[in-house]
Design a protein around this motif. Structure first.
Motif, mmCIF file in Angstrom:
data_model
loop_
_atom_site.group_PDB
_atom_site.id
_atom_site.type_symbol
_atom_site.label_atom_id
_atom_site.label_comp_id
_atom_site.label_asym_id
_atom_site.label_seq_id
_atom_site.Cartn_x
_atom_site.Cartn_y
_atom_site.Cartn_z
ATOM 1 N N LYS A 65 0.790 -1.238 0.000
ATOM 2 C CA LYS A 65 0.000 0.000 0.000
ATOM 3 C C LYS A 65 0.825 1.294 0.000
ATOM 4 O O LYS A 65 0.318 2.367 0.323
ATOM 5 C CB LYS A 65 -1.010 0.048 1.167
ATOM 6 C CG LYS A 65 -1.819 -1.204 1.384
ATOM 7 C CD LYS A 65 -2.357 -1.831 0.133
ATOM 8 C CE LYS A 65 -3.401 -1.019 -0.576
ATOM 9 N NZ LYS A 65 -3.733 -1.642 -1.912
ATOM 10 N N GLY A 67 2.181 2.393 -2.816
ATOM 11 C CA GLY A 67 2.131 2.967 -4.164
ATOM 12 C C GLY A 67 2.864 2.156 -5.225
ATOM 13 O O GLY A 67 3.253 2.704 -6.269
ATOM 14 N N SER A 68 3.019 0.848 -5.001
ATOM 15 C CA SER A 68 3.802 0.052 -5.962
ATOM 16 C C SER A 68 3.148 0.006 -7.346
ATOM 17 O O SER A 68 3.844 0.025 -8.360
ATOM 18 C CB SER A 68 4.038 -1.363 -5.440
ATOM 19 O OG SER A 68 2.813 -2.011 -5.237
ATOM 20 N N ASN A 69 1.809 -0.010 -7.400
ATOM 21 C CA ASN A 69 1.161 -0.065 -8.714
ATOM 22 C C ASN A 69 1.331 1.243 -9.486
ATOM 23 O O ASN A 69 1.324 1.263 -10.714
ATOM 24 C CB ASN A 69 -0.325 -0.422 -8.574
ATOM 25 C CG ASN A 69 -0.492 -1.888 -8.233
ATOM 26 O OD1 ASN A 69 -0.286 -2.756 -9.075
ATOM 27 N ND2 ASN A 69 -0.802 -2.178 -6.976
ATOM 28 N N ARG A 140 6.079 5.154 2.081
ATOM 29 C CA ARG A 140 4.961 6.077 2.309
ATOM 30 C C ARG A 140 4.824 6.201 3.814
ATOM 31 O O ARG A 140 5.168 5.266 4.547
ATOM 32 C CB ARG A 140 3.691 5.447 1.703
ATOM 33 C CG ARG A 140 2.454 6.296 1.791
ATOM 34 C CD ARG A 140 1.246 5.576 1.186
ATOM 35 N NE ARG A 140 0.142 6.485 0.988
ATOM 36 C CZ ARG A 140 -1.059 6.120 0.561
ATOM 37 N NH1 ARG A 140 -1.311 4.851 0.278
ATOM 38 N NH2 ARG A 140 -2.007 7.021 0.413
ATOM 39 N N SER A 148 -4.697 2.867 4.188
ATOM 40 C CA SER A 148 -4.901 2.304 2.848
ATOM 41 C C SER A 148 -5.046 0.776 2.931
ATOM 42 O O SER A 148 -5.909 0.182 2.283
ATOM 43 C CB SER A 148 -3.712 2.686 1.962
ATOM 44 O OG SER A 148 -3.833 2.108 0.690
ATOM 45 N N TYR A 203 6.462 8.288 -1.624
ATOM 46 C CA TYR A 203 5.114 8.487 -2.175
ATOM 47 C C TYR A 203 4.748 9.976 -2.113
ATOM 48 O O TYR A 203 4.271 10.558 -3.086
ATOM 49 C CB TYR A 203 4.126 7.651 -1.353
ATOM 50 C CG TYR A 203 2.678 7.797 -1.722
ATOM 51 C CD1 TYR A 203 2.049 6.858 -2.542
ATOM 52 C CD2 TYR A 203 1.905 8.861 -1.243
ATOM 53 C CE1 TYR A 203 0.704 6.992 -2.881
ATOM 54 C CE2 TYR A 203 0.565 8.995 -1.572
ATOM 55 C CZ TYR A 203 -0.032 8.067 -2.389
ATOM 56 O OH TYR A 203 -1.360 8.197 -2.722
ATOM 57 N N SER A 237 -0.177 9.454 -15.355
ATOM 58 C CA SER A 237 0.106 8.788 -14.080
ATOM 59 C C SER A 237 -0.509 9.498 -12.878
ATOM 60 O O SER A 237 -0.212 9.148 -11.736
ATOM 61 C CB SER A 237 1.626 8.685 -13.865
ATOM 62 O OG SER A 237 2.239 8.094 -14.967
ATOM 63 N N ARG A 259 -7.883 3.970 -4.703
ATOM 64 C CA ARG A 259 -8.998 4.331 -3.825
ATOM 65 C C ARG A 259 -9.152 5.832 -3.677
ATOM 66 O O ARG A 259 -10.182 6.411 -3.990
ATOM 67 C CB ARG A 259 -8.759 3.681 -2.440
ATOM 68 C CG ARG A 259 -9.864 3.876 -1.427
ATOM 69 C CD ARG A 259 -9.432 3.335 -0.063
ATOM 70 N NE ARG A 259 -8.303 4.082 0.488
ATOM 71 C CZ ARG A 259 -8.396 5.102 1.324
ATOM 72 N NH1 ARG A 259 -9.578 5.508 1.739
ATOM 73 N NH2 ARG A 259 -7.318 5.730 1.772
ATOM 74 N N LYS A 260 -8.107 6.501 -3.194
ATOM 75 C CA LYS A 260 -8.207 7.922 -2.889
ATOM 76 C C LYS A 260 -6.939 8.684 -3.299
ATOM 77 O O LYS A 260 -7.004 9.829 -3.697
ATOM 78 C CB LYS A 260 -8.437 8.086 -1.382
ATOM 79 C CG LYS A 260 -9.310 9.219 -1.032
ATOM 80 C CD LYS A 260 -9.806 9.072 0.374
ATOM 81 C CE LYS A 260 -10.847 10.122 0.672
ATOM 82 N NZ LYS A 260 -11.206 10.060 2.090
ATOM 83 N N GLY A 261 -5.784 8.034 -3.090
ATOM 84 C CA GLY A 261 -4.525 8.617 -3.550
ATOM 85 C C GLY A 261 -4.167 9.936 -2.888
ATOM 86 O O GLY A 261 -3.640 10.837 -3.536
HETATM 87 P P1 A3P Z 1 -5.064 4.841 -0.995
HETATM 88 O O1 A3P Z 1 -5.704 3.562 -0.534
HETATM 89 O O2 A3P Z 1 -4.668 5.716 0.151
HETATM 90 O O3 A3P Z 1 -5.887 5.546 -2.002
HETATM 91 P P2 A3P Z 1 -0.206 -0.205 -3.789
HETATM 92 O O4 A3P Z 1 -0.234 0.002 -5.258
HETATM 93 O O5 A3P Z 1 1.173 -0.383 -3.265
HETATM 94 O O6 A3P Z 1 -1.166 -1.247 -3.358
HETATM 95 O O7 A3P Z 1 -0.676 1.177 -3.118
HETATM 96 C C1 A3P Z 1 -2.001 1.600 -3.236
HETATM 97 C C2 A3P Z 1 -2.117 3.038 -2.810
HETATM 98 O O8 A3P Z 1 -1.437 3.868 -3.774
HETATM 99 C C3 A3P Z 1 -3.565 3.502 -2.777
HETATM 100 O O9 A3P Z 1 -3.668 4.442 -1.715
HETATM 101 C C4 A3P Z 1 -3.693 4.153 -4.138
HETATM 102 O O10 A3P Z 1 -4.771 5.036 -4.276
HETATM 103 C C5 A3P Z 1 -2.356 4.860 -4.237
HETATM 104 N N1 A3P Z 1 -2.073 5.236 -5.631
HETATM 105 C C6 A3P Z 1 -2.078 4.456 -6.719
HETATM 106 N N2 A3P Z 1 -1.859 5.177 -7.825
HETATM 107 C C7 A3P Z 1 -1.714 6.452 -7.443
HETATM 108 C C8 A3P Z 1 -1.479 7.681 -8.129
HETATM 109 N N3 A3P Z 1 -1.377 7.733 -9.442
HETATM 110 N N4 A3P Z 1 -1.363 8.807 -7.393
HETATM 111 C C9 A3P Z 1 -1.479 8.779 -6.045
HETATM 112 N N5 A3P Z 1 -1.729 7.647 -5.336
HETATM 113 C C10 A3P Z 1 -1.839 6.501 -6.027
#
Ligand code: A3P
Length: 303
Positions: A65, A67-69, A140, A148, A203, A237, A259-261
């Motif tokens: 959680k 921000g790996s994706n 983060r 998250s 992050y 992005s 979800r919220k970012g």
């Molecule tokens: P939230 O749940 O606080 O929204 P992971 O990819 O490691 O599982 O992390 C997920 C978290 O990264 C989520 O946080 C997600 O919304 C946030 N995230 C993913 N893409 C993002 C982006 N482009 N900008 C900001 N936050 C992002």
């Protein structure tokens, strides 16, 4: 944005397993760290020892959680800008998840391979260090990470939910959640931030200035996008852009993953006592360390 059928297939399978898994049976322990039975197996961990890293592998290490994706998407766009070939994930990108045969299949994949991982530093396969793969470590702040993580469990319909935020918080602080303790993960990485081939990205810094972060990531991995390409990748992005495409790129779990970012969402859930408890834990584990300073805890986590 890369469509990601391997990702979607794998997640669908994991969600199917999750439906039948009660929270009390979600975790198993391997070499002292809890992992979800829906995504990891001892056999795959044993097979991981045979994994042969390459010097041009792109390793993204993070606690869940953080921000790996997001970073994975940025890297695949950098590869696209560099090669003009859409990056398709030939496997689910989390190194330690999947069947034990995956490492044999991966040995046939073309470079560069992207390996994301939530493994603690000392659990990473030795070939990553021996063969000098570059590792980007994503951090983060722990309060937003916990929130998250909680939402991911409790919002995705098929993933076992916690009874309440308070219950999740207790388990998070004990490190009794998937991939173990955030603080142990951080303590381990703190000792290796200056190692050759290691770079830290925050992050919150990426949120503050996405284009600057993309430039740093590109330089670290040896990509040289033009200013215009950086602007294009930045636009693709943002949280809004990624969330809008998330069903397509990440399947049913997409809207929950994106979800919220935001930075500071923890303020909605943390009680005063929980704030104090985490502040104490941070002090005990990371205050005065290089990583502790880089996390800018006072800026992002003070009530
Ligand atoms: P939230 O749940 O606080 O929204 P992971 O990819 O490691 O599982 O992390 C997920 C978290 O990264 C989520 O946080 C997600 O919304 C946030 N995230 C993913 N893409 C993002 C982006 N482009 N900008 C900001 N936050 C992002």
């Amino acid at each position: 944005m890369a469509t990601n059928s391997k990702f979607i297939d794998y997640i669908d399978e994991a969600l199917e397993k999750s439906k039948e898994t009660a929270l009390s049976h979600l975790l198993f322990t391997y070499q002292g760290i809890p992992y979800p039975v829906t995504m990891c197996t001892s056999k795959t961990f044993q097979a991981l020892d045979t994994f042969e890293a390459r010097s041009d592998d792109i390793v993204l290490a993070s606690y869940p959680k953080c921000g790996s994706n997001w970073i994975l998407h940025i890297i695949s766009e950098l590869i696209f800008a560099d090669s003009k070939k859409k990056f398709e994930y030939p496997e689910f990108p989390v190194l330690e998840c999947g069947d034990p045969e995956k490492y044999k299949r991966m040995s046939q994949f073309p470079s560069p391979r992207i390996l994301t991982t939530h493994l603690h530093y000392d659990k990473l396969p030795g070939s990553i260090f021996k063969n000098k793969a570059k590792i980007l470590v994503i951090f983060r702040n722990p309060k937003d990470t916990a929130v998250s993580f909680f939402h991911f469990h409790n919002d995705v319909p098929d993933i076992p939910s916690y009874g309440s935020w308070d219950e999740f918080f207790r388990q998070f602080m004990k490190g009794q959640v998937s991939w173990g303790s955030y603080f142990d993960f951080a303590i381990n990485w703190n000792k290796h931030l200056n190692d050759e081939n290691v770079k830290l990205i925050l992050y919150e810094d990426l949120k503050e200035d996405l284009a600057a972060g993309i430039k740093q990531i590109a330089e670290f991995f040896g990509f040289f996008p033009s200013g215009e390409q950086i602007q294009t990748i930045s636009a693709q992005s943002t949280f809004q852009a990624m969330r809008a495409q998330s069903q397509e790129t990440h399947g049913a779990v997409g809207p929950f993953l994106f979800r919220k970012g935001e930075v500071g969402d923890w303020r909605k859930l943390f009680s005063e006592t929980q704030n104090q408890e985490m502040d104490e834990k941070f002090k005990e584990c990371l205050a005065g360390t290089a990583l502790g300073t880089k996390l800018k805890y006072d800026l992002y986590c003070q009530a």
